[in-house]
Design an enzyme around this catalytic site. Structure first.
Site, PDB file in Angstrom:
ATOM      1  N   SER A  68       0.823  -1.212   0.000  1.00 55.87           N
ATOM      2  CA  SER A  68       0.000   0.000   0.000  1.00 55.87           C
ATOM      3  C   SER A  68       0.858   1.262   0.000  1.00 55.87           C
ATOM      4  O   SER A  68       1.986   1.271   0.507  1.00 55.87           O
ATOM      5  CB  SER A  68      -0.910   0.014   1.223  1.00 55.87           C
ATOM      6  OG  SER A  68      -1.727  -1.130   1.246  1.00 55.87           O
ATOM      7  N   GLN A  69       0.269   2.328  -0.518  1.00 58.74           N
ATOM      8  CA  GLN A  69       0.873   3.668  -0.502  1.00 58.74           C
ATOM      9  C   GLN A  69       1.189   4.056   0.958  1.00 58.74           C
ATOM     10  O   GLN A  69       0.390   3.776   1.854  1.00 58.74           O
ATOM     11  CB  GLN A  69      -0.178   4.606  -1.091  1.00 58.74           C
ATOM     12  CG  GLN A  69       0.182   6.046  -1.182  1.00 58.74           C
ATOM     13  CD  GLN A  69      -1.051   6.896  -1.555  1.00 58.74           C
ATOM     14  OE1 GLN A  69      -2.173   6.395  -1.614  1.00 58.74           O
ATOM     15  NE2 GLN A  69      -0.817   8.145  -1.791  1.00 58.74           N
TER      16      GLN A  69
END
Ligand code: SAH
Length: 220
Positions: A68-69
Site C-alpha cells: 500500500s501507498q
C-alpha cells in the site's frame, strides 16, 4: 547489495516521505509518525524497487499484489488507534510492511496471508529485521484467527464486499476494525467500533485495494 551510503540516503528519503506525505496530509498521532520514520519500507520491496520505496504510491510485490501507498498505511494505522498493550489481527500480510508498523506499536501482531509464498518470505524478513512480536500464517483470513481471538484491534488490508462476521465476532468489546469495503474497483475505508452487541460504523476516505479473496470475501 546494500551499501552504507545507501541506507543514509534511503533514511533521508523516508523522512522526506513522512514530512511531505504523512504530516502534510494531517496524520497527527506521534506514535504513528515515529513508526513511519523508523520502519525501513525499502526492505519490504524487491531490490529493483528500493529507489522507489518512498514514492507516493503503491508498488507491485509478488503474486500480483501490492504494498500500500505510505499515506494509506499511516491513515489506517491512525484510525485503528493501536495501544502498546493491544493484540492486533491483520488480514492480508502482503509485503509485511504494514505488519511491521503495527508491530512497533502493539504488544503482538497476528497476520494472515492467503499466498503461501508471501507468508514464507515475510517470516524470514521479520526475523532478519528483528520483529519478534509477530505471528504469521498462510490461510484464508476471512475466517480470522480463532485460536488467538479475541483481538483488541483488527485491520484488513484487502477490499471486501462486506465486513466478514467472523472478524467482528473475534473482536473484543471496545475494539476496532479498519477495513476497506466496496466493490472491486473502489471502496470506502470503514472503521467499526464494538460496543457490546452493537457495531458503530464511521467512514474515512475512498480507496482502491486488491481483493480480499476467500470464504467471506470475493470468490476467486
Ligand atoms: N498490507 C499489505 C497489503 C498487501 S495487498 C502491504 O502493504 O504490503 C493485500 C494482501 O491481501 C495480498 O497479499 C493478498 O494476497 C492478501 N489477501 C487477499 N485475500 C486474503 C484472504 N482471504 N486472507 C489472507 N490474505 C488475503
Amino acid at each position: 547489495m546494500m551499501y552504507a551510503g545507501d541506507s543514509l540516503r534511503l533514511e533521508k528519503l523516508r523522512n522526506k516521505m513522512v514530512d511531505e506525505q504523512i504530516i502534510a496530509r494531517k496524520i497527527h498521532a506521534p506514535t504513528v509518525i515515529k513508526a513511519m520514520r523508523d520502519v525501513p519500507r525499502h526492505s519490504f520491496v524487491s531490490d529493483f524497487l528500493k529507489e522507489r520505496a518512498y514514492d507516493d504510491c503503491p508498488l507491485p510485490i509478488d503474486e500480483s499484489q501490492t504494498i500500500s501507498q505510505p499515506y494509506i498505511v499511516a491513515l489506517m494505522t491512525e484510525l485503528l488507534e493501536v495501544e502498546p498493550t493491544d493484540k492486533v489481527l491483520e488480514i492480508g500480510t502482503g509485503s509485511g510492511y504494514q505488519t511491521a508498523i503495527l508491530a512497533t506499536l502493539a504488544k503482538k501482531v497476528f497476520t494472515v496471508e492467503r499466498h503461501r509464498s508471501l507468508a514464507t518470505k515475510v517470516r524470514k524478513l521479520f526475523d532478519q529485521l528483528g520483529y519478534h512480536n509477530i505471528a504469521s500464517r498462510s490461510y484464508d483470513g476471512t475466517y480470522g484467527w480463532k485460536e488467538f481471538a479475541p483481538f483488541n484491534k483488527i485491520m484488513v488490508t484487502a477490499a471486501s464486499p462486506v465486513l466478514p462476521e467472523s472478524l467482528s465476532q473475534q473482536l473484543m468489546d471496545g475494539g476496532k476494525i479498519v477495513i476497506p469495503i466496496g466493490d472491486e474497483s473502489s471502496q470506502i475505508m470503514k472503521v467499526y467500533t464494538k460496543n457490546g452487541d452493537y457495531l458503530n460504523e464511521t467512514n474515512s476516505i475512498g480507496c482502491q485495494f486488491v481483493k480480499l479473496v476467500g470464504e467471506y470475501g470475493w470468490k476467486e
